[in-house]
Design a protein around this motif. Structure first.
Motif, short mmCIF file in Angstrom:
data_model
loop_
_atom_site.label_atom_id
_atom_site.label_comp_id
_atom_site.label_asym_id
_atom_site.label_seq_id
_atom_site.Cartn_x
_atom_site.Cartn_y
_atom_site.Cartn_z
N LEU A 259 2.43 -4.38 -0.46
CA LEU A 259 3.19 -5.35 -1.26
C LEU A 259 3.90 -6.36 -0.37
CD1 LEU A 259 4.66 -3.15 -4.12
CD2 LEU A 259 2.82 -4.84 -4.26
N ASN B 85 3.42 -10.31 -0.56
CA ASN B 85 4.56 -11.22 -0.63
C ASN B 85 4.48 -12.28 0.47
OD1 ASN B 85 6.94 -12.17 -1.77
ND2 ASN B 85 8.23 -10.82 -0.56
N LEU C 157 2.51 -11.13 -6.43
CA LEU C 157 3.36 -9.96 -6.19
C LEU C 157 3.75 -9.25 -7.49
CD1 LEU C 157 4.80 -8.19 -4.14
CD2 LEU C 157 6.72 -9.81 -4.20
N SER D 229 2.44 -5.42 -8.04
CA SER D 229 3.50 -4.42 -8.16
C SER D 229 3.35 -3.65 -9.47
CB SER D 229 4.88 -5.08 -8.12
OG SER D 229 5.12 -5.71 -6.89
#
Length: 183
Positions: A60, A64, A71, A75
């Motif tokens: 992640l 990002n 993202l 997520s």
């Protein structure tokens, strides 16, 4: 002159189901409350010293850094795997499956996965985790509200009413009516 810009930082780890609740609510409310939501993947192990999501959080962090517009979706898909479908999120193939389901191409996902062992990604995840700790984090989720030149740290997913108060906004429950009408 309109209200001063308001920013919310959400420090989260996909291994935390409470982070997921907070994530979903803040994603729903960001337009309603007119706030800039900054998602901050954070290693809960760096705060609580024991996790199991290191690969997922590094992934992640790479998302990002390289494709921040993805993202939120990536997520959410990792949370869906681990907490809704009881699927793995630590093995490379699991992370790739989540990334592709979220909309990344296989090539993009593989490239991002290749970044998780780089010093740059490790350093960035450690820096974000340290920032959360400096705000006073002792677990996740942590929401940091920057309002009228002041910083407010809120721990937990059950602080939305307080966050609404700080923002001068109305709390309408976890599924606001505007979103509820679309569901």
């Amino acid at each position: 002159m309109g209200p001063l810009p308001r920013t919310l930082e959400l420090f989260y780890d996909v291994l935390s189901p409470y982070s997921w609740l907070c994530f979903e609510v803040l994603c729903r409310y960001q337009k309603i409350w007119n706030v800039k939501l900054q998602l901050q993947p954070t290693l809960i192990a760096g705060i609580m010293k024991d996790s199991g999501s290191l690969s997922a959080m590094r992934f992640l962090t790479a998302v990002n850094m390289e494709t921040p517009e993805m993202l939120e979706k990536v997520s959410r898909e990792l949370w869906m795997r681990v907490w809704s479908r009881d699927e793995d999120i630590s093995e490379p193939q699991s992370i790739l499956a989540a990334a592709e389901k979220a909309g990344l191409s296989a090539e993009q996902a593989q490239g991002l996965l290749g970044m998780i062992s780089t010093a740059e990604v490790k350093k960035r995840l450690m820096e974000v985790t340290e920032v959360a700790c400096k705000y006073g984090a002792f677990g996740l989720p942590v929401t940091v509200a920057h309002v009228d030149g002041q910083t407010h740290m809120l721990f937990g997913s059950d602080r939305m009413e307080l966050l609404a108060y700080l923002l001068g906004e109305k709390w309408m429950g976890p599924v606001p009516p505007a979103l509820n009408a679309r569901l």
